[in-house]
Design a protein around this motif. Structure first.
Motif, PDB file in Angstrom:
ATOM      1  N   UNK A  19       9.905  16.559   9.225  1.00 11.21           N
ATOM      2  CA  UNK A  19      10.541  14.887   9.024  1.00 11.21           C
ATOM      3  C   UNK A  19      11.924  15.339   8.858  1.00 11.21           C
ATOM      4  N   UNK A  20      12.081  16.498   8.076  1.00  8.31           N
ATOM      5  CA  UNK A  20      13.719  16.735   8.194  1.00  8.31           C
ATOM      6  C   UNK A  20      13.314  18.527   8.905  1.00  8.31           C
ATOM      7  N   UNK A  21      14.295  18.280   9.375  1.00  6.00           N
ATOM      8  CA  UNK A  21      14.793  19.920  10.004  1.00  6.00           C
ATOM      9  C   UNK A  21      15.438  20.200   9.648  1.00  6.00           C
ATOM     10  N   UNK A  22      15.667  22.151   9.537  1.00  2.12           N
ATOM     11  CA  UNK A  22      16.747  22.422   9.453  1.00  2.12           C
ATOM     12  C   UNK A  22      17.522  22.945  10.803  1.00  2.12           C
ATOM     13  N   UNK A  23      18.270  23.929  10.919  1.00  2.00           N
ATOM     14  CA  UNK A  23      19.400  24.031  11.817  1.00  2.00           C
ATOM     15  C   UNK A  23      18.853  24.879  12.550  1.00  2.00           C
ATOM     16  N   UNK A  24      18.130  26.108  12.610  1.00  2.00           N
ATOM     17  CA  UNK A  24      17.273  27.143  12.848  1.00  2.00           C
ATOM     18  C   UNK A  24      16.048  26.042  13.833  1.00  2.00           C
ATOM     19  N   UNK A  25      15.336  24.557  13.335  1.00  2.00           N
ATOM     20  CA  UNK A  25      14.045  24.434  13.946  1.00  2.00           C
ATOM     21  C   UNK A  25      14.743  23.103  15.277  1.00  2.00           C
ATOM     22  N   UNK A  26      16.108  23.151  14.834  1.00  2.00           N
ATOM     23  CA  UNK A  26      16.664  22.081  15.717  1.00  2.00           C
ATOM     24  C   UNK A  26      16.583  22.965  16.526  1.00  2.00           C
ATOM     25  N   UNK A  27      17.144  24.565  16.855  1.00  2.00           N
ATOM     26  CA  UNK A  27      17.577  25.191  18.064  1.00  2.00           C
ATOM     27  C   UNK A  27      16.299  25.714  18.546  1.00  2.00           C
ATOM     28  N   UNK A  28      14.848  25.431  18.031  1.00  2.00           N
ATOM     29  CA  UNK A  28      13.334  25.860  18.704  1.00  2.00           C
ATOM     30  C   UNK A  28      13.056  24.402  18.846  1.00  2.00           C
TER      31      UNK A  28
END
Length: 76
Positions: A19-28
């Motif tokens: 439910x909460x993502x980090x920048x690397x996950x946003x990239x992916x």
């Protein structure tokens, strides 16, 4: 978009992510560069919060951005 539409999209988009993502996950999720991910967050197109040295972004904000295709301005 209505609340019901957003909830429906939340249930089908990016189901492998928390439910909460980090920048690397946003990239992916969006298949974009690290630089662009940080720019989108810093400019308010994808609202997030900085905790310590790291950004955290609610997944629903990434979904809203993906559905808007980046056509709108920064979020208020």
């Amino acid at each position: 978009m209505t609340k019901t539409e957003i909830q429906t999209m939340y249930e089908v988009m990016f189901t492998d992510y928390p439910d909460i993502v980090n920048v690397a996950q946003v990239q992916s999720m969006l298949n974009i560069s690290r630089h662009l991910a940080y720019s989108l967050i810093n400019d308010g197109y994808i609202p997030g919060i900085k905790i310590g040295n790291a950004y955290r972004v609610p997944k629903v904000n990434v979904i809203n951005y993906a559905l808007s295709a980046g056509n709108s301005g920064p979020a208020a």
